[in-house]
Motif scaffolding. Sequence first.
Motif, PDB file in Angstrom:
ATOM      1  N   UNK A  37     -14.945 -28.514  16.732  1.00  0.00           N
ATOM      2  CA  UNK A  37     -14.204 -27.606  15.771  1.00  0.00           C
ATOM      3  C   UNK A  37     -13.950 -28.371  14.344  1.00  0.00           C
ATOM      4  N   UNK A  38     -13.748 -29.570  14.370  1.00  0.00           N
ATOM      5  CA  UNK A  38     -13.460 -30.448  12.976  1.00  0.00           C
ATOM      6  C   UNK A  38     -14.696 -30.475  12.626  1.00  0.00           C
ATOM      7  N   UNK A  39     -16.104 -30.553  12.901  1.00  0.00           N
ATOM      8  CA  UNK A  39     -17.469 -30.326  12.402  1.00  0.00           C
ATOM      9  C   UNK A  39     -17.370 -29.152  11.547  1.00  0.00           C
ATOM     10  N   UNK A  40     -16.966 -27.979  12.339  1.00  0.00           N
ATOM     11  CA  UNK A  40     -17.286 -26.582  11.897  1.00  0.00           C
ATOM     12  C   UNK A  40     -16.466 -26.139  11.017  1.00  0.00           C
ATOM     13  N   UNK A  41     -15.098 -26.110  11.270  1.00  0.00           N
ATOM     14  CA  UNK A  41     -14.241 -25.623  10.446  1.00  0.00           C
ATOM     15  C   UNK A  41     -13.232 -26.612   9.455  1.00  0.00           C
ATOM     16  N   UNK A  42     -13.540 -28.034   9.670  1.00  0.00           N
ATOM     17  CA  UNK A  42     -12.846 -28.837   8.947  1.00  0.00           C
ATOM     18  C   UNK A  42     -11.366 -28.915   9.218  1.00  0.00           C
ATOM     19  N   UNK A  43     -10.610 -29.817   8.490  1.00  0.00           N
ATOM     20  CA  UNK A  43      -9.274 -30.168   8.932  1.00  0.00           C
ATOM     21  C   UNK A  43      -8.307 -28.928   8.885  1.00  0.00           C
ATOM     22  N   UNK A  44      -8.479 -27.965   7.897  1.00  0.00           N
ATOM     23  CA  UNK A  44      -7.899 -26.730   7.705  1.00  0.00           C
ATOM     24  C   UNK A  44      -7.772 -25.903   8.758  1.00  0.00           C
ATOM     25  N   UNK A  45      -8.792 -25.755   9.573  1.00  0.00           N
ATOM     26  CA  UNK A  45      -9.052 -24.969  11.004  1.00  0.00           C
ATOM     27  C   UNK A  45      -8.706 -25.824  12.032  1.00  0.00           C
TER      28      UNK A  45
ATOM     29  N   UNK B 242     -25.865 -37.423   5.779  1.00  0.00           N
ATOM     30  CA  UNK B 242     -26.497 -36.317   5.600  1.00  0.00           C
ATOM     31  C   UNK B 242     -26.560 -35.521   6.804  1.00  0.00           C
ATOM     32  N   UNK B 243     -27.022 -36.317   7.826  1.00  0.00           N
ATOM     33  CA  UNK B 243     -27.290 -35.820   9.138  1.00  0.00           C
ATOM     34  C   UNK B 243     -26.028 -35.531  10.134  1.00  0.00           C
ATOM     35  N   UNK B 244     -25.024 -35.768   9.567  1.00  0.00           N
ATOM     36  CA  UNK B 244     -23.708 -35.719  10.705  1.00  0.00           C
ATOM     37  C   UNK B 244     -22.641 -35.125   9.939  1.00  0.00           C
ATOM     38  N   UNK B 245     -22.480 -33.667  10.291  1.00  0.00           N
ATOM     39  CA  UNK B 245     -21.481 -32.712   9.725  1.00  0.00           C
ATOM     40  C   UNK B 245     -20.050 -32.981  10.132  1.00  0.00           C
ATOM     41  N   UNK B 246     -19.823 -33.858  11.424  1.00  0.00           N
ATOM     42  CA  UNK B 246     -18.411 -34.266  11.509  1.00  0.00           C
ATOM     43  C   UNK B 246     -17.952 -35.243  10.750  1.00  0.00           C
ATOM     44  N   UNK B 247     -18.546 -36.413  10.449  1.00  0.00           N
ATOM     45  CA  UNK B 247     -18.582 -37.394   9.657  1.00  0.00           C
ATOM     46  C   UNK B 247     -18.150 -37.048   8.118  1.00  0.00           C
TER      47      UNK B 247
ATOM     48  N   UNK C  83     -16.879 -34.069   7.417  1.00  0.00           N
ATOM     49  CA  UNK C  83     -15.738 -33.445   7.523  1.00  0.00           C
ATOM     50  C   UNK C  83     -14.429 -34.426   7.466  1.00  0.00           C
ATOM     51  N   UNK C  84     -14.854 -35.463   8.064  1.00  0.00           N
ATOM     52  CA  UNK C  84     -14.003 -36.601   8.139  1.00  0.00           C
ATOM     53  C   UNK C  84     -13.697 -37.232   6.859  1.00  0.00           C
ATOM     54  N   UNK C  85     -14.738 -37.365   6.135  1.00  0.00           N
ATOM     55  CA  UNK C  85     -14.636 -37.882   4.717  1.00  0.00           C
ATOM     56  C   UNK C  85     -13.736 -36.863   3.869  1.00  0.00           C
ATOM     57  N   UNK C  86     -13.927 -35.600   3.891  1.00  0.00           N
ATOM     58  CA  UNK C  86     -13.431 -34.539   3.272  1.00  0.00           C
ATOM     59  C   UNK C  86     -11.850 -34.904   3.397  1.00  0.00           C
ATOM     60  N   UNK C  87     -11.564 -35.086   4.673  1.00  0.00           N
ATOM     61  CA  UNK C  87     -10.357 -35.023   5.403  1.00  0.00           C
ATOM     62  C   UNK C  87      -9.392 -36.459   4.688  1.00  0.00           C
ATOM     63  N   UNK C  88     -10.248 -37.377   4.594  1.00  0.00           N
ATOM     64  CA  UNK C  88      -9.759 -38.681   4.072  1.00  0.00           C
ATOM     65  C   UNK C  88      -9.288 -38.540   2.613  1.00  0.00           C
ATOM     66  N   UNK C  89     -10.221 -37.638   1.775  1.00  0.00           N
ATOM     67  CA  UNK C  89     -10.023 -37.479   0.532  1.00  0.00           C
ATOM     68  C   UNK C  89      -8.744 -36.518   0.445  1.00  0.00           C
ATOM     69  N   UNK C  90      -8.658 -35.730   1.046  1.00  0.00           N
ATOM     70  CA  UNK C  90      -7.783 -34.682   0.920  1.00  0.00           C
ATOM     71  C   UNK C  90      -6.518 -34.798   1.653  1.00  0.00           C
ATOM     72  N   UNK C  91      -6.293 -35.469   2.409  1.00  0.00           N
ATOM     73  CA  UNK C  91      -4.856 -35.873   3.035  1.00  0.00           C
ATOM     74  C   UNK C  91      -4.375 -37.273   3.372  1.00  0.00           C
ATOM     75  N   UNK C  92      -3.475 -37.805   2.714  1.00  0.00           N
ATOM     76  CA  UNK C  92      -2.865 -39.101   2.769  1.00  0.00           C
ATOM     77  C   UNK C  92      -1.931 -39.338   3.942  1.00  0.00           C
ATOM     78  N   UNK C  93      -2.310 -39.732   5.266  1.00  0.00           N
ATOM     79  CA  UNK C  93      -1.649 -39.901   6.080  1.00  0.00           C
ATOM     80  C   UNK C  93      -2.116 -41.316   6.818  1.00  0.00           C
ATOM     81  N   UNK C  94      -1.315 -41.915   7.803  1.00  0.00           N
ATOM     82  CA  UNK C  94      -1.524 -42.990   8.331  1.00  0.00           C
ATOM     83  C   UNK C  94      -2.769 -42.925   9.410  1.00  0.00           C
ATOM     84  N   UNK C  95      -2.874 -41.832  10.017  1.00  0.00           N
ATOM     85  CA  UNK C  95      -3.973 -41.643  11.044  1.00  0.00           C
ATOM     86  C   UNK C  95      -5.168 -41.585  10.405  1.00  0.00           C
TER      87      UNK C  95
END
Length: 217
Positions: free
Chosen positions: A37-45, A116-121, A123-135
């Motif tokens: 789900x994270x790979x397909x929809x990102x953290x917003x979904x 480039x070959x890993x959609x999940x990673x 998405x995680x990079x986008x998450x890191x940039x967009x959200x500041x949290x300990x997790x």
Amino acid sequence: MANLAVLEQAIANDDVARRPRGRAGTEKVILAAAKGLLAEAGFQGFGINAIARRAGCDKQLIYRYFGGLDGLIEAIGADLSSWVGDNIPEDTGGMFLLTYGDLMERLALLFLEALRADPLMCRIVVWEVAESSETVRRLSDARNKALADWLNRMRGSLSAPKGVDVNAVNAVVIAAIQHLVLSAVTSGQFAGQPLKSKKDWEKVEAALKRVVRAVYG
């Protein structure tokens, strides 16, 4: 292609439904569903209800086994802790690593290819940039530490030229790679540079090499 994707998803859903359960099996199903789900929809979904639907389980099991969404994210982080080792091989690829520049060029190109070959990673990079949290910070720190460890293991007696701030330079190179890959996903270009075809990426690779060599020789 669209019909194939629908068929593959139906097969995956059917496989989840028929998979033997029990705590260990259910945890694996939930974790796989969360990563997909994270790979397909990102953290917003990314939420408990959506993960439970995808996993075909009651959402209470996510709270029981993972303590909620934060615990599940931690589990994803632990599962991805081996990402660098799995995707960036500790070999020279036939390249003679005579200088620190050789080594950093190798890492930059491998990291570009792996991301480039890993959609999940991605998405995680986008998450890191967009959200500041300990997790989320822990996810980022784990990957960055793994990259640094890879570099240290491969470096041996190689050293950067005197006067070069290695941490700052390498951070800029890694950041540039991440931004280019994410821009390719969202718009297919960055600053006028197309990021779609094989030829486009060959130009990016050549530019990375020139930047690394300009600093490290």
